[in-house]
Design a protein around this motif. Structure first.
Motif, short mmCIF file in Angstrom:
data_model
loop_
_atom_site.label_atom_id
_atom_site.label_comp_id
_atom_site.label_asym_id
_atom_site.label_seq_id
_atom_site.Cartn_x
_atom_site.Cartn_y
_atom_site.Cartn_z
N TYR A 203 0.83 -1.20 0.00
CA TYR A 203 0.00 0.00 0.00
C TYR A 203 0.87 1.26 0.00
CZ TYR A 203 -3.23 -3.61 1.55
OH TYR A 203 -3.96 -4.77 1.63
N ARG A 204 0.26 2.37 -0.36
CA ARG A 204 0.98 3.64 -0.42
C ARG A 204 0.98 4.27 0.98
NH1 ARG A 204 -2.61 4.27 -4.60
NH2 ARG A 204 -3.53 6.08 -3.57
N THR A 205 2.03 4.01 1.72
CA THR A 205 2.10 4.44 3.11
C THR A 205 3.05 5.62 3.27
OG1 THR A 205 3.93 2.95 3.66
CG2 THR A 205 1.70 2.07 3.85
N ARG A 206 2.79 6.40 4.30
CA ARG A 206 3.74 7.43 4.75
C ARG A 206 4.52 6.87 5.94
NH1 ARG A 206 3.59 12.45 2.71
NH2 ARG A 206 1.74 13.14 1.59
N PRO A 207 5.68 7.44 6.22
CA PRO A 207 6.49 6.94 7.34
C PRO A 207 5.97 7.44 8.69
CG PRO A 207 7.62 8.76 6.28
CD PRO A 207 6.39 8.49 5.46
N PHE A 208 4.67 7.21 8.95
CA PHE A 208 4.10 7.55 10.24
C PHE A 208 3.14 6.44 10.62
CE2 PHE A 208 1.36 9.52 13.37
CZ PHE A 208 2.25 10.30 14.11
N ARG A 209 3.45 5.76 11.74
CA ARG A 209 2.67 4.59 12.16
C ARG A 209 2.15 4.80 13.58
NH1 ARG A 209 7.26 2.33 9.60
NH2 ARG A 209 8.29 1.99 11.61
N VAL A 210 0.91 4.40 13.78
CA VAL A 210 0.27 4.45 15.10
C VAL A 210 -0.08 3.02 15.50
CG1 VAL A 210 -1.62 5.40 16.48
CG2 VAL A 210 -0.72 6.70 14.51
N LEU A 211 0.21 2.66 16.77
CA LEU A 211 -0.18 1.35 17.30
C LEU A 211 -1.25 1.58 18.36
CD1 LEU A 211 0.22 -1.72 17.54
CD2 LEU A 211 1.97 -1.25 19.29
N MET A 212 -2.37 0.86 18.23
CA MET A 212 -3.48 0.99 19.18
C MET A 212 -3.79 -0.38 19.77
SD MET A 212 -7.39 2.28 18.43
CE MET A 212 -6.87 3.98 18.13
N GLY A 213 -3.88 -0.44 21.10
CA GLY A 213 -4.21 -1.69 21.75
C GLY A 213 -5.00 -1.47 23.02
N HIS A 214 -5.81 -2.47 23.39
CA HIS A 214 -6.66 -2.42 24.58
C HIS A 214 -6.34 -3.61 25.48
CE1 HIS A 214 -10.62 -3.81 26.43
NE2 HIS A 214 -10.32 -2.70 27.09
N SER A 215 -6.27 -3.37 26.80
CA SER A 215 -6.04 -4.42 27.77
C SER A 215 -4.67 -5.06 27.53
CB SER A 215 -7.19 -5.43 27.72
OG SER A 215 -7.18 -6.25 28.86
N PHE A 216 -4.62 -6.37 27.19
CA PHE A 216 -3.32 -6.96 26.84
C PHE A 216 -2.73 -6.25 25.62
CE2 PHE A 216 -3.51 -11.52 28.78
CZ PHE A 216 -3.18 -10.98 30.03
N GLY A 217 -3.59 -5.77 24.70
CA GLY A 217 -3.09 -5.00 23.56
C GLY A 217 -2.44 -3.71 24.01
N GLY A 218 -3.03 -3.04 25.02
CA GLY A 218 -2.41 -1.84 25.58
C GLY A 218 -1.10 -2.15 26.27
N LEU A 219 -1.04 -3.30 26.93
CA LEU A 219 0.21 -3.76 27.53
C LEU A 219 1.28 -3.95 26.46
CD1 LEU A 219 1.87 -5.03 29.92
CD2 LEU A 219 0.80 -7.22 29.29
#
Length: 410
Positions: A159-175
């Motif tokens: 995909y056509r991506t920019r060099p900016f990434r966000v990670l989102m997680g909840h509970s164990f995902g937040g851990l």
């Protein structure tokens, strides 16, 4: 004079809904509403094929040179629909950029993938040794290798991506998000950790994170944390963590912590995703006086400042420029409208809508031959990109051509 493309699309959607609802009592064709696509990546690190749920921005097909930030969402089977819809809604309202959303569903073992290593003497809430309760847990570092070595490179290639990434997680995902920021902060630019399970391994992150955050270097990272206000004792651990963070100088971490009332552990992800994304992209939407200035300099300066803060180049978005240009047209400010639409074409040369909009401004200025050139370019690009608005572009080109033909011979 036609409204800008986002409004035209909205009108089309409302008209379609009206037709559908009117036709409900009788037999009618049922059309699927597509919100994304399902794909996968073969992982050598994990030894399995991992499914992915992907949502592409609305402009992805019609603006084929535009690149987009990427939001990675953990527990993808639970959060893909509401988060991808939220991204679409907030971007359409100018509160954040259009983004590619990549949701990563769980497969064989969520505990294994999302939890960091732990001590062999660690005990679960019921007093049993954790190694007996969750014998496969503690594989977060391997899962992070999957992200860095396989998933992110695959997404960037597809995909056509920019060099900016966000990670989102909840509970164990937040851990997992917090563990990543502490141990491999370069993996993502921003982290949204919703009700993170920081009790893990005797609240190791509460002790380690403040010192790790003080060692972060440029480019800076962004962290949003939240918790349900009644979630004890986890909220006490988060208060201890954030109080320790407040006492330190963290020049390369922009962060915010919320305690949310009237929610619970299960409903917090929706509220947390909304608040977290707005925090990551705080200041994205320019003030009205900036958007509707008599020249483009303040708007360009706004996005230049955002680019410096976020660490990647972000020109004024096409939809933003389009709306500004049509505002100038409605106000009979032709020089300003032309300047905006010419800038839009310069930034987004392969956008059919950009050329069609410039055609509107040139037509209003009486420069019909130039208007026709851009209208015809819009038709050609629209056909190339299978744009649903090709009939609109063609109608506009035909109208300009007719006006040209009706002019008296010189």
């Amino acid at each position: 004079m036609r409204p800008p493309l986002p409004l035209r699309r909205a009108a089309l959607s409302l008209a379609l809904l009206a037709v559908l609802f009117q036709a409900m009592p009788a037999a009618a064709e049922e059309l699927a509403i597509t919100v994304g696509l399902r794909t996968s990546v073969q992982s050598q690190v994990l030894g399995e094929e991992r499914p992915l749920l992907v949502s592409l921005p609305g402009s992805y097909a019609s603006s084929p040179t535009t690149r987009y930030p990427v939001l990675y969402v953990l527990d993808g089977e639970s959060h893909f629909l509401h988060v991808s819809s939220m991204v679409e809604f907030l971007s359409r309202r100018g509160r954040l950029p259009e983004m590619i959303v990549v949701a990563v569903p769980n497969t064989k073992d969520r505990d294994r993938d999302l939890t960091p290593p732990f001590s062999k003497t660690e005990r679960a809430d019921n007093g049993q040794l954790l190694i007996d309760v969750a014998p496969t847990a503690g594989g977060a570092d391997t899962f992070l290798r999957f992200f860095n070595e396989e998933l992110i490179p695959t997404v960037d290639a597809r995909y056509r991506t920019r060099p900016f990434r966000v990670l989102m997680g909840h509970s164990f995902g937040g851990l997992f998000a917090m563990h990543t920021l502490v141990n491999r902060p370069e993996s993502f630019n921003a982290y949204v950790a919703i009700s993170p399970s920081i009790h893990w391994n005797s609240a190791e992150l509460v002790r380690k994170a403040p010192e790790a955050f003080s060692r972060l270097t440029a480019p800076g990272r962004i962290l949003y944390l939240d918790e349900d206000a009644t979630e004890t004792p986890n909220i006490n651990r988060l208060r201890t963590l954030t109080q320790a963070m407040k006492k330190r100088k963290l020049p390369s971490l922009t962060w915010h912590y919320d305690e949310v009332a009237d929610e619970d552990h299960g409903t917090l992800p929706h509220i947390g995703a909304y608040a977290g994304l707005k925090f990551v992209f705080s200041g994205w939407k320019p003030a009205e006086k900036v958007r509707f200035s008599n020249d483009l300099a303040p708007l360009e300066a706004h996005y230049a400042a955002l680019s410096r803060r976020l660490g990647y180049p972000m020109p004024p978005p096409e939809d933003m420029l389009t709306n500004v240009g049509y505002w100038h047209l409605r106000e009979k400010q032709l020089p300003q409208a032309l300047a905006v639409f010419e800038r839009t074409v310069a930034l987004y040369p392969d956008s059919a809508n950009a050329h069609d909009s410039l055609g509107d401004a040139l037509e209003a200025a009486g420069r019909l031959q130039e208007a026709l050139t851009h209208c015809e370019r819009a038709v050609a690009l629209g056909r190339e990109h299978q744009d649903a608005h090709v009939p609109d572009y063609q109608k506009h080109a035909d109208a300009v051509r007719a006006r040209l033909a009706a002019q008296p011979a010189p």
